[in-house]
Motif scaffolding. Structure first.
Motif, PDB file in Angstrom:
ATOM      1  N   GLU A 204      19.042  54.516  30.939  1.00 57.93           N
ATOM      2  CA  GLU A 204      17.947  55.387  31.389  1.00 57.93           C
ATOM      3  C   GLU A 204      17.311  54.852  32.669  1.00 57.93           C
ATOM      4  O   GLU A 204      17.000  55.603  33.585  1.00 57.93           O
ATOM      5  N   GLU A 205      17.131  53.510  32.693  1.00 55.61           N
ATOM      6  CA  GLU A 205      16.553  52.900  33.880  1.00 55.61           C
ATOM      7  C   GLU A 205      17.464  53.104  35.082  1.00 55.61           C
ATOM      8  O   GLU A 205      16.995  53.377  36.196  1.00 55.61           O
ATOM      9  N   TRP A 206      18.775  52.973  34.856  1.00 59.16           N
ATOM     10  CA  TRP A 206      19.735  53.175  35.957  1.00 59.16           C
ATOM     11  C   TRP A 206      19.693  54.604  36.474  1.00 59.16           C
ATOM     12  O   TRP A 206      19.766  54.842  37.682  1.00 59.16           O
ATOM     13  N   LYS A 207      19.547  55.574  35.549  1.00 56.66           N
ATOM     14  CA  LYS A 207      19.492  56.981  35.956  1.00 56.66           C
ATOM     15  C   LYS A 207      18.247  57.260  36.782  1.00 56.66           C
ATOM     16  O   LYS A 207      18.281  58.025  37.748  1.00 56.66           O
ATOM     17  N   ARG A 208      17.107  56.629  36.399  1.00 53.97           N
ATOM     18  CA  ARG A 208      15.889  56.857  37.165  1.00 53.97           C
ATOM     19  C   ARG A 208      16.038  56.301  38.586  1.00 53.97           C
ATOM     20  O   ARG A 208      15.649  56.945  39.558  1.00 53.97           O
TER      21      ARG A 208
END
Length: 276
Positions: A204-208
């Motif tokens: 999720e952090e990578w997608k943000r």
């Protein structure tokens, strides 16, 4: 006066003439000498013919060449050269090829011409040994030349095969485009594999971060940017710190996320907020 008396000498037909007797004596003496020199090689065929077994001075196992040298003496020998011939003994001992016999016989005739007026059979036999050695050397030379020719042809063919297409600026540009396309596809596959290995929160952090980055920045996020391939074609590329995506960093992030979830489950987060 008395009439002159004519004296007539009658020569019997079977009495040899002086020249003929001299010829036979010379030949007989030469036969005796030859028999002592060639005890095993000489064979007397008749009163005016012999044959001698001759071979090269340095025999070759690759090209055996042992022959009979036939010599037939004319009535005026040694003032005339004898008739010479070369005969095959058997296949295992070799034979002369097309054109070789005439070359050898020509050399023997030249030796005989130089020896007119004297016994010449030994000189002719010695010249035959030298001539046969020359034949063997010529065969070996031709074989080596043929081998060298095949080697050159093979090396030229290999050089042509490995040389490839000459490089031109246009061909280089086309090749570079294809190379960069393959490199980009490879990095995208590696990036997908890396994302699949992340924990859900990490993903999720990578997608943000991906949504906030431009296409150029996203491309530079790949760890393969540090490889020499990209450095060969792009200068001044910004160095990206990928330490946050190392295995240790991911483990630390995962433990922190688990601790927060555990604290939230126990209500510790709410208690701390109230105490503040």
């Amino acid at each position: 006066m008395f009439a002159p008396v004519l004296r007539v000498e009658i020569i019997k037909q079977d009495q040899p003439r002086p020249c003929q007797a001299n010829h036979e004596a010379i030949l007989q003496e030469e036969f005796e000498v030859l028999e002592s020199i060639f005890p095993d090689e000489l064979e007397k065929l008749s009163d005016d013919a012999v044959r001698i077994r001759v071979e090269p001075e340095e025999p070759s196992t690759a090209h055996p060449l042992t022959l009979y040298l036939s010599v037939k003496y004319p009535p005026t020998y040694p003032d005339a050269i004898p008739e010479l011939a070369l005969e095959q003994i058997d296949e295992e001992l070799g034979e002369l090829r097309e054109g070789e016999e005439e070359i050898v016989l020509e050399q023997l005739r030249n030796v005989a011409e130089e020896s007119l007026g004297m016994a010449m059979t030994f000189s002719i036999a010695s010249a035959a040994r030298e001539a046969l050695l020359g034949v063997v050397f010529e065969r070996l030379k031709q074989e080596q030349e043929e081998e060298d020719r095949k080697t050159r042809e093979y090396e030229e063919a290999e050089a042509k095969r490995t040389r490839g297409t000459p490089l031109t600026p246009d061909r280089f540009v086309d090749w570079r485009k294809g190379f960069m396309k393959e490199l980009k596809a490879k990095r995208e596959r590696e990036e997908e594999e890396r994302v699949r290995s992340m924990m859900p929160k990490e993903r999720e952090e990578w997608k943000r971060k991906r949504d906030r980055l431009s296409g150029r920045q996203l491309f530079e996020q790949s760890a393969t940017l540090a490889t020499s391939d990209e450095g060969l074609y792009e200068e001044g590329a910004a160095e990206v710190d990928m330490s946050q995506y190392t295995r240790e960093a991911r483990e630390e992030e995962r433990r922190r996320a688990e601790d927060e979830e555990e604290r939230a489950r126990r209500g510790l987060v709410g208690d701390e907020s109230d105490g503040e």
